[in-house]
Structures are given as C-alpha cells and as structure tokens.
Design an enzyme around this catalytic site. Sequence first.
Site: not given
Ligand code: TNX
Length: 618
Positions: A196, A270, A335
């Site tokens: 990440d 990420h 994301e």
């Molecule tokens: C969303 S769940 C994210 C993570 C974060 C998390 C914190 C997901 C696919 N992505 O990068 O750690 O929320 O709750």
Amino acid sequence: MKRIFLLLFVVASVPVFAQHDPYMCIIPAPVSVKKAKGDFKLTSETIVLADSPSNRAVKFFAAYLKKAGLGNSITDLTILDKDHRDMKNAITLSVNFKGDQPEEGYELNITPDHITINGRNAGLFYGVQTLMQLIQKDGNGNATIPCGYIKDYPRFKYRGMHLDVSRHFFDVDFVKQYIDLMASYKLNNFHWHLTDDQGWRIEIKKYPKLTTVGSLRAQTKIGRAAGVDSELYDNTPYGGFYTQDQVKDIVDYATQRYVNVIPEIEMPGHSVAAMAAYPELSCDPKKTYKVRETWGVSEDDVYCPTEENFKFSTDVLNEVMDMFPGQYIHIGGDEVPKDAWKTSDFCKQLIDDRGLKDVNGLQSYFIARIEKYVNSQGRSIIGWDEILDGGLAPNATVMSWRGETGGISAAQQGHDVIMTPGSGGMYFDHTQQKSPQEPFSIGGNAPLSKTYAYDPLPAALDKEQQKHILGVQANLWTEYIATPEKAEYMLLPRMLALAEVAWTPLANKDFRNFSQDRIPHHLGRFDKEGINYRVPTAIGAMDTSVIGARFKVELSSPVEGAKVYYTLDGYTPRETDVYYTTPLDIIVPPKNTMHLKTIVINPSGKRSIVTDMKMENK
Ligand code: TNX
C-alpha cells in the site's frame, strides 16, 4: 443518552456457561447437534486411530495432543483387524468411510468409550477443530469431552479474514497466530494486504528497492489523516517486510490448517511505496515520491499504464505466484484517483489509441490486461468493487466493500463475489461500541451484534445469481492499529461472529445464545492462551439513563472466570469494589439520582469499559 421511562426495570439473565446450550458451546454453531449423556475421558492412554495417518488433520491433532501432554501416538487403523477397530478409549479419524458428505463437512460421534470423526479433506480437519473446542481440561491435567453427535458443513465456501500489514507491520509469529485463530473457527481464506502507499512488505528479488526503499517510511502521522485533526507526526522511522522464505513458511503453515492465502498486490492505486522506490512507474518520473506517512487516499499518485509498468507488474506477479500456489491473486484496484492520468499526455494518447471512453476506461484497460496475464498463468484475479468502473475484466471476482451494490451488480453480470461491506459490520477497524473509552479508531461503529446480524446473500439477487456469492470476509485495516494487542482487541470477539455468519445455517443463528451462552466460554479460553480481546460489558448492564424509583438488576459475566464489579456511589468501579453475586434491588429516594456503574475484570486483569446506568427518581 437514551431516556427510558420505567417504574420497575428487570433485566433477564441466564446462567452463563449453560450446560444446556444446544450447541455445546461450539462456534460457529454446527448444522446439527444431538447431545447425549456421559463423557469421554481423554488421557495419555487414549489411542488415536487413523486410516490416513499422514493426513494434515491427523498430524495437526497429534501435535495438539503432544503439546497438551495427552499422548501423541497415532495407530494406523488399516493394519488393525476388525476387533481392534472398536477398541475402548480410542479416537478414530477416518477419511475412508462409506457415503457422501457435503464439501468440507464432517460427522463427529462422541460416546463414553469411543470418538469417531468422519470427514474428507478439510472436513476431517474441521471435525478435529470441533472436537478440540469440546475438550474440557481440569486443573489436574485430566480432560473430558461431553458425549454427543454432530453433523456439520459450511454455508459458504469462502470464509475470509483480511489483515493489512502495510499501514502497520505484523511479524511472522503474529501472522501464524492469526492463521491459527482463523483455522480454529473454520475460516479458510487469509487475505494478506501486502502493499500500500505506506509500505511495501514483500521481498521481490527482481526489484530489491521495493523493500530497501519501499518498506520504510520516515515517520507516521499521529491521529487522523493529515489535514483532518492535526499536522503532528511521530518523527520515528518505521518499516518491516517479509522475505520470500518467510512468506513460503507462512503459506505452508496455513496450508497445513486448510487456510488458503490470498496475497494482495495493489495496483494501479495505493502504490506510492512502489513509486518511491521506482519513480518510473508513475506518470511523472521526475517527481520525487516518498513512502506515505499519513492515511487516506494519495491525491494523484498512481501507476501509469505504460509498457514499462506492465513489465514491472507482471514480473512482480510472477514472483508472487511462485510464492502463493492458490487460485486467487488480489490485485487491489480500489480508490484510484485519476487526476494524474487526466493530465498525462501519454494517457490521453493511450485513451485515443485504444478507443477508450475516458480515464475509467483506462482503469478497466489496466485491470483487464493484468487479468489476462494472471489468467494465462492459470490463476484468477480478485479486485475491490472499483474494478467495476469502466467495465469489469472478463473473469474477475469482485470484493464488495462499499456496501453491497458493487457485489450485486457483479453477480448480476455473472461474476463471482465476496461480500465484505463496511456497512454490514465487516470492517473490524471500526469501533465495537460508541464510547470514548474505546481505543482510538478510524471511525464507524461495528458492534458484535451488527457483525453477527450480517447476511451475505442479498435479497435483490435471484437464486441463480446468489450462487455467485462465494462467501464473506471481514477486514482489519491497520492505520490506527500499531500493536498485536490492539489487532487482537479489534479482531476478537468479532471474528467469531464472522465465523458464524460464514458457516452456520441461518436457522441456527441466535445472537442471544451466541453472545451470552457461547462467547463467554471462548473468551475464557483466550485468556488462558494469552490472547487479547475486547472484554464485553457485563451481560444485563445498561449504559443509559432511566427514570424510576426502584430497579432490579440482574447481571452476569460475559467472560468465563471474570467478575463483574460495581459501584452505586458514582465512582469508577475497580477490583477494590464489591463484585456482583446476587441480583441488585436498588431504591432511589424521591428527587434523587443514583448511578450503577459496572466493569468486568477477567482473571488476567483485562477489563471492559465502564457502563453507567443513571437512575433518576423525579
Ligand atoms: C478503505 S477497503 C480502503 C483502505 C482503508 C480502509 C479503512 C478498501 C478497498 N480501501 O485503504 O484502509 O478504507 O477503513
């Protein structure tokens, strides 16, 4: 604070370690349990017979017996003549029994003279797990197992637990213990979030800088993401990664326990830690990237979909596939801010050349290309639900985390789905109770009851589409979880609720029975094993305001062996206060207010948060 108007307030209580529990305290509750009279006595003389002595489940059980000082010799059943097969004080583990059983299913029969477990592959292993849960040890090293007959198999074939080791690193021993916990509650997929923005944690021989540079961050944000709470950092370098040998060791360890390990290598978002090591992976290689020191989504730093990047990503995946023999490789996909793509000449050209609609089409192009490669190696990809944007890659399995919408849409398109919605209590980084006494967390509230109530099969899907719901998973993101103790606290007891969501038929689910009759026994065991967990508040304790003149309160302990201490004088209860033994009859004088405060303290000193029931007689 809720205000409840009552004159007489009675809280029903139950004997906690109910001998009469219909599920014999087993978690997850089995498909069917028939209790019988009597006990089997497990001693160092007990003989273990197996028709497949080198079977993983047999070896696992032998190792357990040896550690427990209960003998460990396994006798090969096939060399015994018929008379000896029914010998007394013996446990038979059998894979070569007659008849069919559902996948991963088992039958366990316990009589005073003999125990038999019939099960194939993981089934035999799960039969052993159930048997181990039933073993009751006394102080003198003797062990007994209550008699009964259990028939069992899982509701879902995918039963997953995730661990983020990027935001905070957890060592090999901790990961093994995590896998042990999963296996003992019949969870079978460990989703290992290895890369990440905040750290790359897996050795890749072809790209050494991923770990020499990408695994280290200069410091870590204190409190919430930058710009939210403060701009304070701890000024302490942080790092850690697993060597390939350690990874293989963990995968092997998990395999022995029928846990499949799914590595997650995040792309194209990420990925700041990788770009800190190799800036040429980005759309702007002249920029300097540093391993991210704060949380949240990196504004615009994502991989660039260049040939160079595909070469890198497939090289990395080659080494990953060598380490992880399972079917699934998780490629992230969540994301992905696309600002860097919008401004990149290369990306604009690529969108034109490939006839793509926009940057979402580019994300879809990226994932589809990666999928094609992974498929060519005989494996399948899993991605977070954002991989739906711009069109799903043809064979991808979707992990639905932003609610169930993504999962529903993927199943309707004929794709396999794993449900892991934050809104369904599957985010174990959320708090377990809305209270300032809970440890700092990312926000969101997922009490045990909420996790327990989740049903991964959405009513919006028809029977055929529901078949695409492979199962369910909970996630432990670790932005605010820096220690093993806190990870255990956030995991337990919620992971036990997850196990029941994933395994137990809906008709057998019962939160009262789960939380009051069975959980206390399991928490008592964790205590003896030195495993941390969130100590629930006392059963029957209210944390709210009530109005009335007289209150009868019955309490019980949510942990076997723990005591409930209370005060009526407004002070915070502690071990120097009286502990609960009989129901309380509290009389509040007119125009007065009293507080009943409780705390649970278990034998090793772990404590619950304090509850406060404010009783007003107006
Ligand atoms: C969303 S769940 C994210 C993570 C974060 C998390 C914190 C997901 C696919 N992505 O990068 O750690 O929320 O709750």
